[in-house]
Design a protein around this motif. Structure first.
Motif: not given
Length: 394
Positions: A187-188, A191
């Motif tokens: 998700h970094s 996202p």
């Protein structure tokens, strides 16, 4: 019956957590009414040599517990020479690429990562066919390679690996990761990517704990698994101090550190360390019934990695002596599974062993019962699979 394909670098009769994990996924999908097939190399791991039944063959199609397995050609190697290892990876990559390009594949495909190159090639071809791609991430590469000093940060290889990683995350329809750290990392970068936690819970089909006591009160600690660089078992054997303690250390497995470990044990008679080689999983579980504690080490804290041994052995009722840092520490603490030692801190490890050595077997047996009960409740593979199917992950 809906079809689903799994692409993996490992599958039984190969040994180890990776092969067991993929087989378990395949079997659980089959039990939930999927028609499952697997593509993998001709069996060669962990020795880096083809198993006798696959020698002289270019490819093999077989059935194993209702799972159709297509094994493709590989030039096997566990050489430390990076050039030879690269040839090995490329050999299966080429076989896999050609197979996927020209063969019909189901609408749903699970791709195992790492290895990055294999997952990249698989996803590249499958995305051209407009299939649903479920990326199964067990470790974060190249991040783990940097932490293990297997890759130099900022190098050309590192930059190429980052490109492969970004590509497979982007092209995957959704992702399943085996730790919350993996999900956070995905998700970094993306996202909005659908990503779900899929733990490596075992499926032992054991409804009650079976304790087999020895006549003496010696506490038998065991390590069972890969004897590789990441686990650091050779260093553990060098630095552990159980002389004078009511403790023995027993090792089961195979891997690159095997010869060093055997040489160390044979050179010193007072280590109280015993090596038993590799055993089949079911036979190993029978052997371990008379043991007391499972030690789970990692040489360094690896972000995203949660050793499946935590779930594997707590589900059999063994207290865990965890020596690996990261998310594994949290799991052992939260579920009261045993003891935690800061990664690399052998002083603290030896102090913990000194404390453990004073415990009577009766106390350890009570702890086993508590851990078994907790693991049965918290690490339920059937429930996890049904929840993921309900969410239309598979």
């Amino acid at each position: 019956m809906e079809e689903i394909l799994i692409i993996s670098n490992y599958y039984p009769p190969e040994k180890g957590a990776a092969a067991n994990r993929i087989e378990q996924l395949a079997l659980k999908l089959y039990q939930n009414s999927y028609k499952v097939s697997v593509i993998c190399p001709l069996a060669n791991y962990p020795k880096g040599a083809l198993f006798p039944e696959y020698k002289g063959k270019f490819s093999v199609t077989e059935k194993r517990d209702n799972i159709t397995i297509k094994r493709l050609w590989i030039y096997p190697s566990v050489s430390k020479n990076i050039f030879i290892r690269s040839i090995s990876v490329l050999s299966f990559s080429l076989s896999l690429f050609i197979f996927l390009l020209f063969k019909k594949t189901p609408q749903k495909v699970i791709v195992q990562s790492p290895p990055l190159l294999l997952s990249f090639l698989s996803i590249f071809v499958i995305s051209l066919k407009n299939k649903k791609i479920i990326l199964n991430i067990s470790d974060l590469w190249p991040m783990a390679a940097i932490e293990l000093n297997a890759l130099k940060k900022g190098s050309l290889s590192h930059k190429f690996s980052l490109f492969l990683e970004c590509y497979i995350y982007k092209k995957a329809t959704l992702i399943i990761g085996q730790s919350t750290e993996i999900i956070t990392h995905v998700h970094s970068i993306f996202p909005k990517k659908d990503a779900f936690l899929y733990r490596n819970f075992p499926d032992h089909n054991v409804s009650k704990i079976e304790l087999i006591g020895e006549k003496d009160e010696t506490i038998r600690i065991f390590y069972a698994g890969l004897l590789g660089i990441a686990q650091g078992v050779f260093e553990l054997c060098q630095k552990i101090d159980i002389t004078g303690l009511n403790i023995e250390l027993h090792l089961f497995g195979d891997g690159s550190e095997k010869n060093q470990i055997e040489a160390l044990i044979s050179s010193k008679n007072d280590l109280k360390i015993y090596f038993h080689g590799m055993q089949e999983r079911k036979a190993l579980h029978e052997t371990l019934k008379s043991f007391d504690i499972a030690i789970v080490p990692l040489k360094t804290r690896i972000y995203g990695s949660v050793p499946s041994k935590i779930f594997e052995y707590s589900s059999l009722g063994f207290p865990i002596l965890y020596f690996g840092g990261g998310e594994g520490e949290t799991i052992v603490h939260e579920h009261n599974l045993g003891w935690v030692v800061p990664v690399g801190n052998y002083k603290d490890l030896n102090e913990k062993l000194n404390t453990i050595s004073t415990k009577p077997k009766s106390e350890l047996n009570e702890k086993k019962k508590e851990i078994f009960k907790e693991a049965q409740k918290a690490f339920n593979l059937d429930y996890q699979m049904k929840m993921l199917i309900k969410k239309e992950v598979f």
